[in-house]
Design a protein around this motif. Structure first.
Motif, PDB file in Angstrom:
ATOM      1  N   GLU A  33       4.936  -6.826  16.350  1.00 57.63           N
ATOM      2  CA  GLU A  33       3.559  -6.959  16.842  1.00 57.63           C
ATOM      3  C   GLU A  33       3.166  -5.672  17.554  1.00 57.63           C
ATOM      4  OE1 GLU A  33       3.105 -10.357  19.378  1.00 57.63           O
ATOM      5  OE2 GLU A  33       3.569 -11.784  17.765  1.00 57.63           O
ATOM      6  N   GLU A  80      15.058 -14.709  10.305  1.00 57.12           N
ATOM      7  CA  GLU A  80      14.152 -15.370   9.367  1.00 57.12           C
ATOM      8  C   GLU A  80      12.699 -15.347   9.837  1.00 57.12           C
ATOM      9  OE1 GLU A  80      17.207 -16.736  10.330  1.00 57.12           O
ATOM     10  OE2 GLU A  80      18.039 -15.921   8.474  1.00 57.12           O
ATOM     11  N   ASN A  81      12.480 -15.342  11.142  1.00 57.48           N
ATOM     12  CA  ASN A  81      11.082 -15.404  11.604  1.00 57.48           C
ATOM     13  C   ASN A  81      10.688 -14.206  12.482  1.00 57.48           C
ATOM     14  OD1 ASN A  81      12.190 -15.851  14.123  1.00 57.48           O
ATOM     15  ND2 ASN A  81      11.621 -18.004  14.246  1.00 57.48           N
ATOM     16  N   LYS A  82      11.469 -13.145  12.414  1.00 52.25           N
ATOM     17  CA  LYS A  82      11.131 -11.985  13.247  1.00 52.25           C
ATOM     18  C   LYS A  82       9.862 -11.317  12.716  1.00 52.25           C
ATOM     19  CE  LYS A  82      13.990  -8.555  10.796  1.00 52.25           C
ATOM     20  NZ  LYS A  82      15.132  -7.635  10.874  1.00 52.25           N
ATOM     21  N   ALA A  83       9.176 -10.597  13.615  1.00 48.17           N
ATOM     22  CA  ALA A  83       7.946  -9.888  13.233  1.00 48.17           C
ATOM     23  C   ALA A  83       7.713  -8.753  14.230  1.00 48.17           C
ATOM     24  CB  ALA A  83       6.766 -10.846  13.253  1.00 48.17           C
ATOM     25  N   THR A 128       9.174  -9.593  17.804  1.00 46.75           N
ATOM     26  CA  THR A 128       9.070 -10.983  18.256  1.00 46.75           C
ATOM     27  C   THR A 128       9.879 -11.887  17.319  1.00 46.75           C
ATOM     28  OG1 THR A 128       7.107 -11.378  16.920  1.00 46.75           O
ATOM     29  CG2 THR A 128       6.752 -10.561  19.160  1.00 46.75           C
ATOM     30  N   GLY A 129       9.955 -13.145  17.703  1.00 49.44           N
ATOM     31  CA  GLY A 129      10.684 -14.116  16.885  1.00 49.44           C
ATOM     32  C   GLY A 129      12.016 -14.459  17.520  1.00 49.44           C
ATOM     33  N   THR A 130      12.694 -15.403  16.876  1.00 49.95           N
ATOM     34  CA  THR A 130      13.966 -15.855  17.439  1.00 49.95           C
ATOM     35  C   THR A 130      15.141 -15.648  16.489  1.00 49.95           C
ATOM     36  OG1 THR A 130      13.513 -18.074  16.599  1.00 49.95           O
ATOM     37  CG2 THR A 130      12.861 -17.618  18.882  1.00 49.95           C
ATOM     38  N   SER A 131      14.835 -15.232  15.261  1.00 50.67           N
ATOM     39  CA  SER A 131      15.933 -15.065  14.299  1.00 50.67           C
ATOM     40  C   SER A 131      15.529 -14.058  13.234  1.00 50.67           C
ATOM     41  CB  SER A 131      16.255 -16.407  13.624  1.00 50.67           C
ATOM     42  OG  SER A 131      15.191 -16.771  12.768  1.00 50.67           O
ATOM     43  N   MET A 173      15.390  -8.648  19.184  1.00 46.17           N
ATOM     44  CA  MET A 173      14.177  -9.407  19.505  1.00 46.17           C
ATOM     45  C   MET A 173      13.837  -9.258  20.988  1.00 46.17           C
ATOM     46  SD  MET A 173      15.562 -10.498  16.738  1.00 46.17           S
ATOM     47  CE  MET A 173      15.458 -11.417  15.228  1.00 46.17           C
TER      48      MET A 173
END
Lengths: 95, 158
Positions: B137, B132-135, B127-130, B104
């Motif tokens: 961009e 589960e929520n990475k993406a 991006t994201g913090t884990s 990340m």
């Protein structure tokens, strides 16, 4: 011992690239690391407490997964641990 | 935004042409500047260990990554991203790229190489913090000429 933290995890160690943590074995050292920096735990371990599959841990120059005692390998104060997430990918989903 | 010198930009594209029809891969060393983006100061070529499927897969050996991270530390840099090529495929991240992305805050540069010639180069910021929520961009790639780099340094941006 010294533990080298990869770029994406430094936000959980106050920006530190290297932290000092004590532990008799690699596993104990990693556990102490996650105790000292609690936000790291979820990034290093699964809910079952296993090291995440994409997290590589090196004891000096050796991949811990390939050491005879794996994470139970004894660790000395002057050893260094390096945490390094894997890098891989590819252009399409079909092999 | 990712900033890279024209020389390094050309070099990573050339790497993709050299390894065609296989994927190339490498590491971007530099500094992440809050509010600005990742600034690349050095690119390091890496070997692709996926010899079983090198035309559509890449993997950098962890041992090599450890060495590169040491090299970065010695130079006062951080790992700020990675690059690889897509032989005869678009310069867009794939589901495989996404599933295997774990750094990340780092930039993932992809160059499409068509019939041996580098075509498009895009960059994607993870991006994201884990997990589960990475993406991914889209991020702009700023290719700096030596003159532009000089101006940036005079402004204290580098």
């Amino acid at each position: 011992m010294k533990i080298h933290i990869p770029t994406p995890l430094r936000s959980y160690t106050g920006g530190k690239e290297t932290v000092e943590v004590g532990g008799a074995t690699v596993a104990a050292t990693l556990d102490q690391l996650a105790t000292s920096y609690p936000e790291l735990r979820n990034h290093l371990f699964t809910a079952e407490g296993k090291l995440r599959s994409f997290v590589n841990v090196y004891l000096n120059d050796d991949d811990v997964r390939y050491l005879p005692n794996k994470e139970e390998t004894l660790a000395a104060e002057n050893d260094e641990l390096t945490i390094i997430p894997s890098i891989a990918g590819g252009c399409c989903c079909n092999l | 935004m990712i900033y890279i010198s024209e020389e390094d930009f050309r070099a990573l594209r050339a790497h993709g042409e050299e390894t065609y029809p296989h994927e190339c891969c490498g590491v971007l060393l530099g500094k992440s500047e809050p509010g600005v983006g990742n600034r690349v100061s050095l690119i390091v070529r890496a070997g692709n260990t996926r010899t079983d499927s090198a035309h559509n897969r890449y993997n950098i050996a962890p041992q090599e990554l450890v060495k590169i991270q040491r090299q970065a530390r010695g130079l006062g840099f951080d790992i700020v991203g990675f690059y690889h090529s897509h032989p005869d495929h678009p310069a867009q991240w794939s589901q495989t790229d996404f599933a295997e992305a774990h750094w990340m805050g780092c930039s993932y540069i992809i160059t499409s190489v068509e019939k041996g010639k580098a075509v498009l180069t895009n960059s994607f910021l993870l991006t994201g913090t884990s997990e589960e929520n990475k993406a991914f961009e889209d991020e702009d790639v700023v290719v700096e000429t030596p003159q532009q780099e000089l101006i940036s340094k005079e402004r204290g941006e580098a």
